[in-house]
Design an enzyme around this catalytic site. Structure first.
Site, PDB file in Angstrom:
ATOM      1  N   GLU A 467       0.805  -1.221   0.000  1.00  0.00           N
ATOM      2  CA  GLU A 467       0.000   0.000   0.000  1.00  0.00           C
ATOM      3  C   GLU A 467       0.839   1.272   0.000  1.00  0.00           C
ATOM      4  O   GLU A 467       0.280   2.372  -0.046  1.00  0.00           O
ATOM      5  CB  GLU A 467      -0.948  -0.028   1.198  1.00  0.00           C
ATOM      6  CG  GLU A 467      -2.004  -1.124   1.083  1.00  0.00           C
ATOM      7  CD  GLU A 467      -2.810  -1.331   2.360  1.00  0.00           C
ATOM      8  OE1 GLU A 467      -3.814  -2.044   2.317  1.00  0.00           O
ATOM      9  OE2 GLU A 467      -2.401  -0.780   3.419  1.00  0.00           O
ATOM     10  N   GLU A 610       0.057  -5.560  15.807  1.00  0.00           N
ATOM     11  CA  GLU A 610       0.153  -5.636  14.351  1.00  0.00           C
ATOM     12  C   GLU A 610       1.596  -5.599  13.858  1.00  0.00           C
ATOM     13  O   GLU A 610       1.959  -6.283  12.910  1.00  0.00           O
ATOM     14  CB  GLU A 610      -0.642  -4.504  13.704  1.00  0.00           C
ATOM     15  CG  GLU A 610      -0.665  -4.576  12.195  1.00  0.00           C
ATOM     16  CD  GLU A 610      -1.576  -3.544  11.564  1.00  0.00           C
ATOM     17  OE1 GLU A 610      -1.822  -3.626  10.349  1.00  0.00           O
ATOM     18  OE2 GLU A 610      -2.063  -2.650  12.297  1.00  0.00           O
TER      19      GLU A 610
END
Length: 673
Positions: A467, A610
């Protein structure tokens, strides 16, 4: 300065200097420290109870699949329910609090899915366990044991706490009666943030012997609490439980009445009945397990990952799994991403096909909305949203380019559908449901691809798995996943002996990939060596199996393993670990396996964040990645058109054996020694 500190923390964790106190048993993780406390979640696929270091309560109750807007003009967000587990316990008129206890400790029992908390006061020993009941999926229970050091008077009250975003909150004590049976319950009601959901909880006290008098007190003008008093004798252990049901208008027309009925059921069933049913369900789930001989630390870490995956998933729920599972409402708002299909779904498919089926049922139910969305942008077939909520519409904030352009999610879903057939061999499901999705996925990619002058096909203007590079042409993973999804649709048509659009094969055979002079595949058509957010090209080696020969696998692995951003999400390193295992390099595979999650562990239970430098546990996507490393890397398993096979398994040097139990529909066991 902050970055340097976080780097040091991650380094110390890797060295083991920040340790998690773990019992000798690989099923338990314990702590006696409340510093830097990150709660562990007790969940059952429907509700998630996030543990607290505070006595007798939880921080959040997260409701799977229940959404409201984060603000009147914002995107949707998964909902927190009223907190029904909020006991206030006094001994001889003095309330037990965090400030007047000693010997506090907690222990997570993963095998039976409960969290045990122990503490002492000057007059009693206290122990309580917390469960999200697996046998009763809208219910949780806290079981309390008091062992007096002297004769004493016990006073117990329970008061519902409402998250600040809830509206129209109210509580009511009720004494329900049926003939000569009295049923004391405590009901709480609220509206979600923008009034989209009605929320109700109902609690009841359970006892082993005769029930004491249940009374109500007013703690505010419109709030009630429910409680009781009991005289206890020295050294005579006393046990009681608080059970609570939480329901919403997402699941029930009348959530209040259903919550009350559930509480009544628990009242008439008893503590041991509820616990035994819960244990029975978890014992069944753990028939599918990973067993390592020679590495207790890895065994516990893997069990914690599998425990969380089982906790966040449900059988026959038609619900999916957000990236943070049921551990928070703020982690990506509880939306469903590719995290499910690419990362969490493959382990579920091997271990529990009914949980995996729920994930794809979720997508099948939202196919009409995905078809509508494709037509909105001028495409055929179906176009699934990057972030999905209950509605199936795009739930990404409008400013975020991923919501408009990260299209590989549609291919990821198609591949997941085909893999379900490969494992289940359920031809009826493929005919009735699976092929409908696969066909629409294929039609989308044919309409999305653009034919070049040389006869090849490009997919332009996308955001890929990387991304960091928005609005590029021919992103490697997007093109690779589209190719694979088209091929899956063709295979499905052949199984069902159906004609299919020949353009599916034309596009799949001629989709464009770009290469550097040394043969390394470019991440996109204009890639020039930039740092990437996470694995992208390497996903074409696994799981797509496009760059499957060892030479291409290795040159792309060697190149992109040095290009992944150090603060990228955990699962990138899991892919590298799998590829090293497939290349027969056990040492590097183990190194990247550890790197994929160890820096992400957070105190005191080792819940995963994460990335190495974030603090947003529990990141179930990362758990899916590390489990795939064990299954498809070290374990050598593959999902093929002919089902699950094992080949080229390999062990880290210090492991003695690896056993994969309860794999596939026929629950096979695979062993590596």
């Amino acid at each position: 300065m902050k970055k340097h500190y976080l780097n040091l923390v991650a380094f110390l964790i890797l060295l083991g200097l920040f340790s998690f106190k773990v019992t000798a048993q690989t099923w338990e993780i314990s702590t006696n420290s409340r510093d830097n406390y990150n709660g562990v979640t007790l969940a059952n696929g429907r509700i998630g109870l996030v543990s607290s270091s505070r006595l007798f309560t939880v921080t959040d109750i997260v409701l799977n699949g229940v959404y409201d807007r984060e603000s009147p003009e914002g995107v949707s967000r998964i909902v927190r329910g009223p907190n029904f587990t909020n006991l206030q316990i006094s001994i001889d008129g003095k309330q037990i609090s965090d400030n007047n206890i000693t010997n506090w400790n907690q222990c997570l029992n993963m095998k039976e899915a409960y969290l045990q908390t122990n503490a002492e006061t000057d007059k009693a020993k206290i122990s309580y366990s917390l469960r999200a009941l697996r046998n009763l999926p809208y219910m949780g229970m806290i079981v309390v044991e008091i062992t007096p050091k002297t004769d004493l008077l016990l006073n117990v009250n329970n008061l519902t706490e409402f998250p600040e975003e809830l509206n129209n909150t109210k509580t009511q004590y009720k004494l329900l009666k049926d003939a000569d049976i009295e049923l004391p319950v405590y009901t709480s009601q609220a509206k979600s943030r923008t009034f989209m959901q009605d929320l109700s909880t109902c609690t009841a006290f359970l006892f082993d012997d005769k029930r004491p008098l249940i009374e109500t007190i007013y703690t505010a003008s419109h709030y009630q609490a429910m409680g009781f008093k009991k005289e206890l004798k020295k050294n005579e252990k006393y046990r009681f439980a608080l059970v609570g049901a939480v329901c919403s208008s997402r699941n029930f027309v009348n959530p209040k009445d259903e919550a009350e009925r559930m509480a009544v059921f628990a009242l008439q069933s008893g503590i041991d009945y509820l616990i035994s049913g819960h244990n029975r369900e978890w014992n069944r789930l753990w028939q599918s397990d990973i067993v390592i001989e020679g590495d207790d630390e890895a065994q516990r870490d893997i069990r914690l990952a599998l425990y969380n995956l089982y906790s966040f998933a449900g059988e026959n729920t038609r619900l999916s799994i957000p990236p943070m599972g049921l551990s928070t409402v703020t982690g990506y708002n509880g939306h469903v991403f590719w995290d499910t299909e690419l990362w969490m779904y493959p382990p579920l498919l091997l271990f529990n096909s009914e949980m995996a089926r729920s994930c794809i049922d979720y997508r099948y139910d939202r196919l009409p909305i995905a078809m509508q969305r494709a037509s909105m942008f001028g495409y055929k077939g179906c176009m699934y949203p990057w972030e999905s909520d209950d509605s199936g519409e795009e739930a990404t904030p409008t400013w975020c380019l991923t919501g408009t352009f990260e299209h590989h999610i549609t291919a990821d879903i198609g591949i997941a559908f085909w893999n379900y057939y490969c494992v289940s061999k359920d031809v009826k499901w493929l005919k009735d449901e699976g092929y409908t999705v696969l066909k629409n996925v294929a039609d989308f990619w044919v309409s999305r691809a653009e034919k070049n002058s040389d006869g090849s096909y490009s997919i332009k203007n996308v955001v890929g798995a990387n991304e960091f590079a928005p609005n590029v042409d021919d992103n490697a993973f997007t093109n690779g996943s589209a190719k694979t999804a088209l091929e899956c649709a063709i295979k499905a048509a052949k199984v069902l002996k159906l004609d299919y659009d020949k353009r599916w094969k034309e596009v799949a055979d001629n989709i464009c990939f770009h290469y550097m002079e040394d043969g390394v595949m470019k991440e996109n058509s204009k890639y020039a060596g930039e740092i990437i957010k996470q694995a992208d090209v390497n996903l074409l080696s696994y799981p797509l199996n496009i760059l499957s020969d060892k030479h291409n696998m290795k040159i792309n692995l060697d190149y992109y393993s040095k290009k992944i951003y150090e603060d990228g999400p955990a699962m990138g390193n899991a892919i590298l670990a799998i590829l090293y295992a497939k290349l027969g390099d056990a040492e590097n595979a183990y190194e990247f396996f550890k790197k994929s999650y160890q820096p992400n562990k957070r105190t005191p239970f080792g819940v995963l964040s994460e990335s190495a430098f974030s603090n947003n546990p529990y990141f179930c996507t990362g758990a899916g990645g590390l489990l795939q490393t064990i299954l498809f890397g070290f374990g050598g398993l593959s999902i093929t058109d002919n089902g699950i096979i094992q080949q080229d398994a390999i062990l880290p040097p210090h492991w003695k054996s690896l056993t994969l139990k309860g794999i596939g529909i026929d629950k096979k066991t695979y062993t590596v020694k």
